[in-house]
Enzyme design. Structure first.
Site, PDB file in Angstrom:
ATOM      1  CG  ASP A 128      -1.763   0.949   1.313  1.00  0.00           C
ATOM      2  OD1 ASP A 128      -1.283   1.794   0.065  1.00  0.00           O
ATOM      3  OD2 ASP A 128      -2.393   1.776   2.523  1.00  0.00           O
ATOM      4  CE  LYS A 138      -2.048   7.102  -3.039  1.00  0.00           C
ATOM      5  NZ  LYS A 138      -2.120   6.130  -2.372  1.00  0.00           N
ATOM      6  CG  ASP A 149      -9.907   4.824   1.297  1.00  0.00           C
ATOM      7  OD1 ASP A 149      -9.248   5.688   2.238  1.00  0.00           O
ATOM      8  OD2 ASP A 149      -8.540   3.895   0.201  1.00  0.00           O
ATOM      9  CD  GLU A 166      -5.250   3.695  -2.543  1.00  0.00           C
ATOM     10  OE1 GLU A 166      -5.907   4.015  -2.563  1.00  0.00           O
ATOM     11  OE2 GLU A 166      -4.054   3.591  -2.563  1.00  0.00           O
TER      12      GLU A 166
END
Ligand code: AMP
Length: 618
Positions: free
Chosen positions: A23, A87, A211, A187
């Site tokens: 992850d 990211k 999420d 994800e």
């Protein structure tokens, strides 16, 4: 581990290499595996019991690099050399980021172009791909240290909204770190896998995965049926997460304490110190009702009620996204069987309550929300290793993909929300005699005119052998592989000439842009239909003019001068009509030209047939 192999050269026993699940998060990253003995997914932890590696990179004066907790220490003292939230930069241009440039305390290069961003540290430039690869190198090193075996194969997860460019950038970062990235997985898909939802072959479950991490928010609606995972819809915001809660608290304190803007500009370290304190306050308030602390000599306080007020606008926004995702999936909240919470920010009690209330059911929060995605990536890795053959994963495309056809129209090959992997092909032909090349321009978007969509790639199919217009058969095929990367091939079927390209766009689209493109397509739907109608009418008229003129010049001797004159007049009138935007006029003049040319075209056709039949006995 798992399997044992014999090295023939040395005669020694070797443990066959395992595939890890990674992850690669905005705030934290971690690695998980399937435990070789109990076959359960577990995250890899160092001796100190810590699994999370902060996604932070520090460069010292000599240029040497540290990643994780060690690097985190420099956020305050060396903000220019300490890179966080990489990211957010993946697959982005400076133009994508400029509204957020104050968020970054390090130097994001402003060359005001559409090319990919670079970060300046000291005197060296780094790309987000390189920076991410440093995080991956650290994760790989840790995994090898803990497992005591080389790690070269991985599954890496990305937010569901990542586009081709961002997925490709993630894959490249893996490659640079010496990892063979076997699959890029969404994800939410990983999170459902971690909970083993729908893993029994006979059940169908509809799952909402909420999420809320440090930097991104995703809501995904999945249907899991007979071991097949299908993403029905996705929604979210790549600029919404726990970082925003922290900033909200910082702003609140700045106002409360009367800290001046200039003070923060001069003393960038103070801003960072306040950020870290704010995060500490937020976490504290997940299990307490009051926070008291100190930063830069300021006494800081916050209670849970105040915090909940601060984050309410963010929370409301996430619920709005949930509504949109349900609408896109064509479902009501009652039709959701399970709700899964992912991301550290779902530890905030009011977040959990709001989600539970919206879906009207208890939520899954049994697993550590920071670990869920990595655990699921390990499950996926295990499936790829061939240890679990019952499952297949399907994802969807967020925007339609197609090519430009006559008149600048978008011809969609793969519609939006198609399942991935996906394949489509269509045949096209040449417009001119002897045409030996064809330009294939690939676009993404929902509008009827390619100019309103986003160009992904362009290439030329050359070397088509000379033949009359309309005879060549060019098949254009699109293939989106399981990672969401688009491959385009054009092949002239008569000659076998072919050309292909893999789409790695220059830079990515943000969620907001995807949303904007969709909103525009709805807003302009009526206008688009009209535009398409006029463009099509003009293209048809143009084609008729070309065929007619060709016909006349070839068959001049068989035609009456009166016929030629009338035809030329009609052609001129049609040309005139094309130069206007009046669709009805174009169609009327097209019809008139057809009317004039039809009788002699038919007559010549009949004669041609007669002459071919002459002398043949029937
Ligand atoms: P992730 O991106 O999933 O690693 O989530 C990290 C985010 O979760 C950061 O914004 C953290 O501050 C936040 N977070 C972690 N633990 C807690 C907690 N106990 N309460 C509130 N937020 C938390």
């Amino acid at each position: 581990m798992g399997k044992i192999a014999i090295n023939i050269a040395t005669g020694s026993l070797q443990q066959q290499e395992m595939i890890v699940g990674i992850d690669l998060g905005t705030t934290n990253s971690l690695v998980a595996i399937i435990h070789p003995e109990n076959r359960q997914p577990v995250v890899l932890k160092e001796h100190d019991g810590n699994a999370l590696v902060p996604s932070i990179i520090h460069f010292d004066k000599m240029g040497s690099i540290t990643v994780g907790d060690e690097a985190r220490k420099y956020l305050i003292t060396e903000p220019q050399n300490t890179i966080f939230s990489v990211k957010r930069l993946m697959g982005k241009s400076y133009n994508d980021l400029k509204e957020r440039s104050s968020f970054f305390t390090y130097k994001v290069i402003d060359d005001n172009t559409e090319s990919l961003v670079k970060i300046l540290v000291g005197e060296k430039f780094y790309s987000p791909v390189e920076l991410s690869s440093y995080i991956l190198v650290e994760l790989k090193k840790r995994a090898e240290h803990i497992l005591k075996t080389p790690v070269t194969k991985a599954v890496i997860t990305v937010p569901a909204y990542f586009n081709d460019a961002q997925r490709q950038a993630t894959r490249d970062a893996g490659k640079l770190a010496g990892l063979d990235v076997l699959r890029i997985v969404n994800e939410p898909t990983a999170a459902s896998l971690a909970y083993g939802l729908g893993m029994r072959n006979d059940e169908t479950r509809t799952v909402a995965v909420y999420d809320l991490g440090g930097g991104t928010f995703d809501i995904s609606i999945l249907r899991i049926s007979n071991g097949i995972f299908e993403v029905l819809s996705t929604n979210g915001d790549t600029y919404l997460g726990g970082d925003d809660f922290d900033l909200g608290i910082v702003k609140y304190w700045i106002n409360q304490q009367g800290i001046k803007e200039e003070e923060l500009m001069v003393h960038k370290g103070l801003a960072q110190e306040l950020r870290l304190k704010a995060e500490e306050a937020k976490k504290h308030l997940s299990s307490n009702t009051k926070f008291k602390g100190e930063a830069g000599g300021e006494q800081l306080e916050l209670n849970r009620g105040e915090f909940e007020n601060l984050i309410k606008p963010f929370l409301d926004k996430t619920i709005e996204c949930c509504k949109n995702a349900l609408a896109d999936a064509g479902l009501s909240s009652k039709e959701i069987d399970e709700v899964v919470l992912v991301g550290g920010s779902t530890r905030v009690p009011v977040v959990k309550e709001a989600v539970s209330k919206f879906f009207g059911r208890d939520v899954h929060d049994e697993l550590n929300p920071d670990e869920v995605v990595a655990l699921g990536a390990a499950v996926q890795a295990d499936i790829l290793a061939g240890n679990n053959k019952d499952f297949l994963l399907l994802d969807i495309t967020p925007l339609s993909l197609g090519i430009e056809t006559m008149g600048g129209l978008m011809d969609v090959l793969i519609p939006r929300n198609s399942k991935i992997p996906s394949k489509a092909a269509r045949q096209y032909t040449t417009q001119k005699d002897g045409q030996n090349g064809m330009r294939i321009s690939v676009y993404q978007g929902e509008r009827d005119l390619v100019n309103d969509n986003r160009k992904l790639a362009e290439f030329n199919l050359s070397g088509i052998p000379a033949m009359p217009a309309g005879l060549a058969k060019v098949e254009v095929s699109f293939l989106i592989n399981a990672d969401g990367i688009l491959n385009i091939k054009a092949k002239e079927l008569r000659s076998g000439v072919e050309q292909s390209i893999e789409v790695k766009p220059q830079y990515g689209l943000t969620d907001a842009e995807v949303e904007k493109m969709l909103a525009e397509s709805i807003q302009h739907a009526k206008e688009d239909i009209q535009t398409r109608a006029i463009v099509e009418a003009k293209a048809e008229a143009q084609l008729l003019i070309e065929t007619t003129e060709r016909f006349i010049s070839k068959n001049q001797s068989f035609l009456l001068s009166e016929e030629i004159k009338r035809t030329n007049n009609a052609v001129a009138e049609l040309r005139e009509a094309i130069s206007t935007n009046d669709k009805d006029l174009v169609q009327k003049k097209t019809e008139e030209l057809n009317e004039i040319s039809r009788p002699y075209a038919e007559r010549l056709m009949d004669e041609a047939i007669k002459s071919t039949l002459k002398g043949k006995s029937i």
